[in-house]
Design a protein around this motif. Sequence first.
Motif, PDB file in Angstrom:
ATOM      1  N   VAL A   6       0.840  -1.200   0.000  1.00 43.00           N
ATOM      2  CA  VAL A   6       0.000   0.000   0.000  1.00 43.00           C
ATOM      3  C   VAL A   6       0.878   1.255   0.000  1.00 43.00           C
ATOM      4  N   GLY A   7       0.504   2.210  -0.863  1.00 48.73           N
ATOM      5  CA  GLY A   7       1.228   3.481  -0.916  1.00 48.73           C
ATOM      6  C   GLY A   7       0.500   4.611  -0.226  1.00 48.73           C
ATOM      7  N   GLY A   8      -0.765   4.416   0.101  1.00 50.16           N
ATOM      8  CA  GLY A   8      -1.550   5.452   0.782  1.00 50.16           C
ATOM      9  C   GLY A   8      -3.025   5.193   0.596  1.00 50.16           C
ATOM     10  N   HIS A   9      -3.833   5.979   1.298  1.00 51.22           N
ATOM     11  CA  HIS A   9      -5.277   5.857   1.098  1.00 51.22           C
ATOM     12  C   HIS A   9      -5.981   7.163   1.450  1.00 51.22           C
ATOM     13  N   VAL A  10      -7.196   7.298   0.953  1.00 50.34           N
ATOM     14  CA  VAL A  10      -8.068   8.424   1.279  1.00 50.34           C
ATOM     15  C   VAL A  10      -9.330   7.817   1.894  1.00 50.34           C
ATOM     16  N   PRO A  11      -9.715   8.222   3.121  1.00 48.11           N
ATOM     17  CA  PRO A  11     -10.860   7.568   3.786  1.00 48.11           C
ATOM     18  C   PRO A  11     -12.189   7.768   3.063  1.00 48.11           C
ATOM     19  N   ALA A  12     -12.382   8.934   2.446  1.00 48.25           N
ATOM     20  CA  ALA A  12     -13.644   9.182   1.739  1.00 48.25           C
ATOM     21  C   ALA A  12     -13.416  10.223   0.646  1.00 48.25           C
ATOM     22  N   SER A  13     -13.967   9.945  -0.526  1.00 50.48           N
ATOM     23  CA  SER A  13     -13.824  10.873  -1.653  1.00 50.48           C
ATOM     24  C   SER A  13     -15.120  10.898  -2.448  1.00 50.48           C
ATOM     25  N   LEU A  14     -15.457  12.099  -2.949  1.00 48.07           N
ATOM     26  CA  LEU A  14     -16.609  12.219  -3.853  1.00 48.07           C
ATOM     27  C   LEU A  14     -16.140  12.340  -5.292  1.00 48.07           C
ATOM     28  N   LEU A  15     -14.824  12.391  -5.504  1.00 47.63           N
ATOM     29  CA  LEU A  15     -14.261  12.669  -6.825  1.00 47.63           C
ATOM     30  C   LEU A  15     -13.746  11.422  -7.537  1.00 47.63           C
ATOM     31  N   ASP A  16     -13.261  10.448  -6.776  1.00 43.84           N
ATOM     32  CA  ASP A  16     -12.574   9.324  -7.418  1.00 43.84           C
ATOM     33  C   ASP A  16     -13.518   8.366  -8.140  1.00 43.84           C
ATOM     34  N   TRP A  17     -14.787   8.416  -7.785  1.00 43.07           N
ATOM     35  CA  TRP A  17     -15.796   7.584  -8.454  1.00 43.07           C
ATOM     36  C   TRP A  17     -17.053   8.449  -8.556  1.00 43.07           C
ATOM     37  N   PRO A  18     -17.194   9.205  -9.650  1.00 42.18           N
ATOM     38  CA  PRO A  18     -18.308  10.149  -9.760  1.00 42.18           C
ATOM     39  C   PRO A  18     -19.653   9.494  -9.458  1.00 42.18           C
ATOM     40  N   GLY A  19     -20.401  10.158  -8.570  1.00 39.28           N
ATOM     41  CA  GLY A  19     -21.722   9.640  -8.186  1.00 39.28           C
ATOM     42  C   GLY A  19     -21.684   8.708  -6.993  1.00 39.28           C
ATOM     43  N   LYS A  20     -20.493   8.388  -6.519  1.00 34.40           N
ATOM     44  CA  LYS A  20     -20.374   7.470  -5.386  1.00 34.40           C
ATOM     45  C   LYS A  20     -19.518   8.107  -4.293  1.00 34.40           C
ATOM     46  N   VAL A  21     -19.796   7.708  -3.052  1.00 27.71           N
ATOM     47  CA  VAL A  21     -18.896   8.032  -1.950  1.00 27.71           C
ATOM     48  C   VAL A  21     -17.976   6.829  -1.773  1.00 27.71           C
ATOM     49  N   CYS A  22     -16.700   7.055  -1.966  1.00 26.41           N
ATOM     50  CA  CYS A  22     -15.799   5.896  -1.900  1.00 26.41           C
ATOM     51  C   CYS A  22     -14.547   6.231  -1.110  1.00 26.41           C
ATOM     52  N   ALA A  23     -13.969   5.179  -0.555  1.00 23.14           N
ATOM     53  CA  ALA A  23     -12.600   5.271  -0.049  1.00 23.14           C
ATOM     54  C   ALA A  23     -11.681   4.938  -1.211  1.00 23.14           C
ATOM     55  N   THR A  24     -10.461   5.443  -1.165  1.00 18.01           N
ATOM     56  CA  THR A  24      -9.514   5.152  -2.246  1.00 18.01           C
ATOM     57  C   THR A  24      -8.236   4.576  -1.652  1.00 18.01           C
ATOM     58  N   LEU A  25      -7.806   3.467  -2.254  1.00 19.31           N
ATOM     59  CA  LEU A  25      -6.551   2.835  -1.837  1.00 19.31           C
ATOM     60  C   LEU A  25      -5.552   2.937  -2.988  1.00 19.31           C
ATOM     61  N   PHE A  26      -4.355   3.409  -2.688  1.00 15.91           N
ATOM     62  CA  PHE A  26      -3.293   3.485  -3.698  1.00 15.91           C
ATOM     63  C   PHE A  26      -2.297   2.359  -3.446  1.00 15.91           C
ATOM     64  N   THR A  27      -2.142   1.471  -4.414  1.00 13.12           N
ATOM     65  CA  THR A  27      -1.117   0.439  -4.267  1.00 13.12           C
ATOM     66  C   THR A  27       0.241   1.033  -4.648  1.00 13.12           C
ATOM     67  N   ALA A  28       1.294   0.410  -4.115  1.00 12.26           N
ATOM     68  CA  ALA A  28       2.646   0.935  -4.329  1.00 12.26           C
ATOM     69  C   ALA A  28       3.336   0.169  -5.453  1.00 12.26           C
ATOM     70  N   GLY A  29       3.909   0.908  -6.390  1.00 10.66           N
ATOM     71  CA  GLY A  29       4.679   0.298  -7.465  1.00 10.66           C
ATOM     72  C   GLY A  29       3.950   0.329  -8.784  1.00 10.66           C
ATOM     73  N   CYS A  30       4.686   0.653  -9.839  1.00 11.56           N
ATOM     74  CA  CYS A  30       4.098   0.675 -11.179  1.00 11.56           C
ATOM     75  C   CYS A  30       5.127   0.155 -12.176  1.00 11.56           C
ATOM     76  N   ASN A  31       4.627  -0.509 -13.227  1.00 17.80           N
ATOM     77  CA  ASN A  31       5.516  -1.040 -14.263  1.00 17.80           C
ATOM     78  C   ASN A  31       5.794  -0.021 -15.362  1.00 17.80           C
ATOM     79  N   LEU A  32       5.097   1.105 -15.369  1.00 16.46           N
ATOM     80  CA  LEU A  32       5.335   2.136 -16.382  1.00 16.46           C
ATOM     81  C   LEU A  32       6.061   3.327 -15.757  1.00 16.46           C
ATOM     82  N   ARG A  33       6.503   4.227 -16.615  1.00 13.79           N
ATOM     83  CA  ARG A  33       7.211   5.429 -16.154  1.00 13.79           C
ATOM     84  C   ARG A  33       6.691   6.637 -16.943  1.00 13.79           C
ATOM     85  N   CYS A  34       5.406   6.860 -16.882  1.00 14.09           N
ATOM     86  CA  CYS A  34       4.791   7.947 -17.653  1.00 14.09           C
ATOM     87  C   CYS A  34       5.413   9.279 -17.221  1.00 14.09           C
ATOM     88  N   PRO A  35       5.967  10.050 -18.146  1.00  7.56           N
ATOM     89  CA  PRO A  35       6.660  11.270 -17.737  1.00  7.56           C
ATOM     90  C   PRO A  35       5.757  12.277 -17.025  1.00  7.56           C
TER      91      PRO A  35
END
Length: 224
Positions: A6-35
């Motif tokens: 886990v890289g972090g989390h947000v307990p509640a968001s109205l933005l990450d899933w439009p129309g829903k109240v959601c928590a957001t979990l960020f996993t750690a690590g990515c296989n890409l390197r988007c500039p």
Amino acid sequence: MCEVLVGGHVPASLLDWPGKVCATLFTAGCNLRCPFCHNPELVPVRTSGEGPSGFLEMLHDRRLFLDGVCVSGGEPCMQRGIGELLGRIKSMGLLVKLDTNGTYPEVLRDLLEQGLVDMVAMDIKAHWDLYPLLTGGLDVASMVRRSLEIIRSSGVDYELRTTWVPALMSVDHLRSIRFMLNDDEHWVVQPFRPGRCLKPELDETAAASPDEIMDALGGVRVRG
Ligand code: SF4
């Protein structure tokens, strides 16, 4: 123990899933390197670190106040325990939105077939022929194309997201993506966010405003 870093989390968001109240979990690590990546701290691949147990405990306590969970990254599908994690979220009666760069089509297919995902938001970084320009040199277009086929045939709700970085992508390039996707109504364009890009030179370049995006691509859905 669930093998997800886990890289972090947000307990509640109205933005990450439009129309829903959601928590957001960020996993750690990515296989890409988007500039243009604006979460550079989530990109390095780790072999150890914080697991999801604290997040799952928080989720259990708040589950009655949430519609669901947005699982984002980094790249969630590269996590060995992603299926177990989504299963534990679903077992709390919560919906799951999965944010992915689309480069693990077989993992995505397995998660969809198990009914562990209610919505997929997948990045379309560039036109298939120009993919390495926006991924840090990695040509992963064939994997993303396969993921797109899987999502479209799954029946699950989905969104396709392109981040417009004017310094790296012309208006004609953006239009070619629209054409490539057959003007898919699920396509959303979002301006990139200069300020803390993985490639710091991009922080000195201009982002397009939502109005400029709409002027360039009439009728397109714009986020941000
Ligand atoms: S923007 Fe690119 S590098 Fe950053 S997390 Fe997403 S896929 Fe990975």
